[in-house]
Design a protein around this motif. Structure first.
Motif: not given
Length: 122
Positions: A18, A21, A24-25, A42, A44
């Motif tokens: 996580e 991620d 990267s995301k 979420r 962010e």
């Protein structure tokens, strides 16, 4: 991503995947279904941010984190980040984003993607 909410305190715990991620995301998200309802949350990345921040909009709780914090979680032994956000009527929202460590006691949970617990005796 695990969430723990108690009063005005929100704690998010992240596995190794996580954190990767998130870097990267730009985000990680989860949802919990309650019959016909869905609780969504979420984490962010948000540029030009110097501290953790949060909002609740359209039924989604979002915690924002500076990219430099994400990089630190990914590349160092830093455990996590916390902030307190002043709110209305004197309420304060406490936020904590941290790595998810392996439990030291017996658990049935898959812990293969969790961080090694620093309290583990070798």
């Amino acid at each position: 991503m695990k969430i723990r909410i108690k009063g005005n305190s929100v704690r998010l715990r992240l596995t190794k995947t996580e954190v990767a991620d998130l870097e990267s995301k730009g985000f990680v998200a989860e949802e919990t279904r309650f019959g016909s309802g869905v609780f969504r949350y979420r984490l962010e990345q948000k540029k030009d941010l110097q501290h953790l921040d949060a909002c609740f909009k359209n039924g989604i709780m979002t915690v924002f984190i500076p990219p430099v914090f994400v990089k630190s979680l990914l590349e160092t032994d830093k455990v996590g980040y916390e902030d307190s956000l002043p709110g209305e009527n004197g309420h304060t929202l406490f936020l904590l984003v941290e790595k998810d460590f392996q439990c030291l006691d017996q658990t049935r949970e898959d812990q293969s993607d969790m961080y090694m617990n620093p309290n583990q005796v070798c």
